[in-house]
Scaffold this motif. Structure first.
Motif, PDB file in Angstrom:
ATOM      1  N   LYS A  64      -0.535-113.660 -59.826  1.00  0.00           N
ATOM      2  CA  LYS A  64      -1.371-112.583 -60.355  1.00  0.00           C
ATOM      3  C   LYS A  64      -2.765-112.628 -59.744  1.00  0.00           C
ATOM      4  N   VAL A  65      -3.309-113.834 -59.594  1.00  0.00           N
ATOM      5  CA  VAL A  65      -4.608-113.995 -58.933  1.00  0.00           C
ATOM      6  C   VAL A  65      -4.555-113.439 -57.517  1.00  0.00           C
ATOM      7  N   GLY A  66      -3.505-113.793 -56.787  1.00  0.00           N
ATOM      8  CA  GLY A  66      -3.373-113.316 -55.414  1.00  0.00           C
ATOM      9  C   GLY A  66      -3.304-111.803 -55.322  1.00  0.00           C
ATOM     10  N   ARG A  67      -2.545-111.179 -56.230  1.00  0.00           N
ATOM     11  CA  ARG A  67      -2.459-109.715 -56.221  1.00  0.00           C
ATOM     12  C   ARG A  67      -3.809-109.092 -56.534  1.00  0.00           C
ATOM     13  N   ARG A  68      -4.496-109.643 -57.524  1.00  0.00           N
ATOM     14  CA  ARG A  68      -5.782-109.065 -57.922  1.00  0.00           C
ATOM     15  C   ARG A  68      -6.818-109.175 -56.817  1.00  0.00           C
ATOM     16  N   LEU A  69      -6.819-110.286 -56.110  1.00  0.00           N
ATOM     17  CA  LEU A  69      -7.863-110.534 -55.116  1.00  0.00           C
ATOM     18  C   LEU A  69      -7.475-110.093 -53.711  1.00  0.00           C
ATOM     19  N   GLY A  70      -6.267-109.599 -53.533  1.00  0.00           N
ATOM     20  CA  GLY A  70      -5.865-109.085 -52.237  1.00  0.00           C
ATOM     21  C   GLY A  70      -5.454-110.131 -51.234  1.00  0.00           C
ATOM     22  N   PHE A  71      -4.883-111.247 -51.717  1.00  0.00           N
ATOM     23  CA  PHE A  71      -4.406-112.277 -50.797  1.00  0.00           C
ATOM     24  C   PHE A  71      -3.152-111.785 -50.076  1.00  0.00           C
ATOM     25  N   GLN A  72      -2.978-112.249 -48.857  1.00  0.00           N
ATOM     26  CA  GLN A  72      -1.798-111.885 -48.067  1.00  0.00           C
ATOM     27  C   GLN A  72      -0.535-112.502 -48.659  1.00  0.00           C
ATOM     28  N   SER A  73      -0.647-113.753 -49.127  1.00  0.00           N
ATOM     29  CA  SER A  73       0.521-114.418 -49.714  1.00  0.00           C
ATOM     30  C   SER A  73       0.071-115.508 -50.667  1.00  0.00           C
TER      31      SER A  73
END
Length: 226
Positions: A64-73
């Motif tokens: 969820k953190v990755g999706r919110r912050l725009g991480f590639q993976s």
């Protein structure tokens, strides 16, 4: 630019370099978040919060953190809690695999003198996986501080965090703190260092050392300039 953050546990990727990673994502860099611990240490279950249910929730929270912050993976290496330094070979094999796959330009990782043994295990394994003569290899390797463990290291040579690289995070600090709320049992009440107020105070302290309103600090382990 490809950015790799190697974190022992879900939340370490934010506690240490979180606001810097947000800067990278905003700039269009491909940020890859790798969490090492994903399997409970049943022998330690009565003494640690990282039991089976917690770790399952941590994986969802990291995603969820990755999706919110725009991480590639966002990846989990599914290594056993409290064993990253003890079983260094398994940690190394897993980290080497992900480094070869991502081929990052910049790597953020735990400080080698951190009081937490899993954090030290990540550092030791990563430094082997990132050996400078291997090609391709990261051109910049930076160690971050993890509040509540890095500053608790003993006052002996080689253990102390000595920052020499600072990133202006005045524009991204509050977004980091908002994202940390996803790990809802990790942000604690002040004066604990893992509190919103404690993290703001640290960012202001690091920033004031170099004339900034807020900064995240790192130790530059290696930089290669062609």
């Amino acid at each position: 630019m490809k950015i790799l953050v190697l974190a022992a546990h879900g939340d370490d990727e934010l506690l240490g370099p979180g606001a810097t990673l947000i800067r990278h994502a905003r700039a269009g860099d491909a940020v890859h978040s790798v969490i090492c611990v994903g399997k409970p240490n049943l022998a330690m279950y009565s003494k640690t919060r990282y039991g089976p249910d917690v770790l399952t929730r941590r994986k969802r929270q990291a995603e969820k953190v990755g999706r919110r912050l725009g991480f590639q993976s966002v990846r989990n290496l599914n290594l056993k809690d409290e064993c990253l330094e003890q079983d260094l070979n398994s940690t190394l094999i897993a980290i080497e695999k992900v480094v070869k796959e991502i081929q990052p330009d910049t790597v953020y990782l735990h400080h080698g003198g951190d009081l937490n043994q899993d954090h030290r295990g990540v550092f030791k394994a990563a430094m082997i996986a990132l050996r400078g003569y291997l090609k391709p290899t990261a051109t910049r390797v930076l160690a971050f501080e993890t509040v509540s463990t890095t500053e608790q290291a003993p006052q002996v040579p080689g253990w102390q965090f000595s920052p020499n690289y600072f990133v202006d995070v005045a524009a991204t600090l509050e977004q980091k703190l908002e994202a940390l709320k996803i790990y809802d049992d990790e942000l604690l009440a002040f004066p604990h260092p893992r509190s919103a107020e404690g993290l703001r105070a640290l960012a202001k302290t690091r920033g004031s050392a170099v004339g900034l309103r807020a900064a995240e600090a790192f130790e530059l382990i290696r930089e290669t300039v062609a």
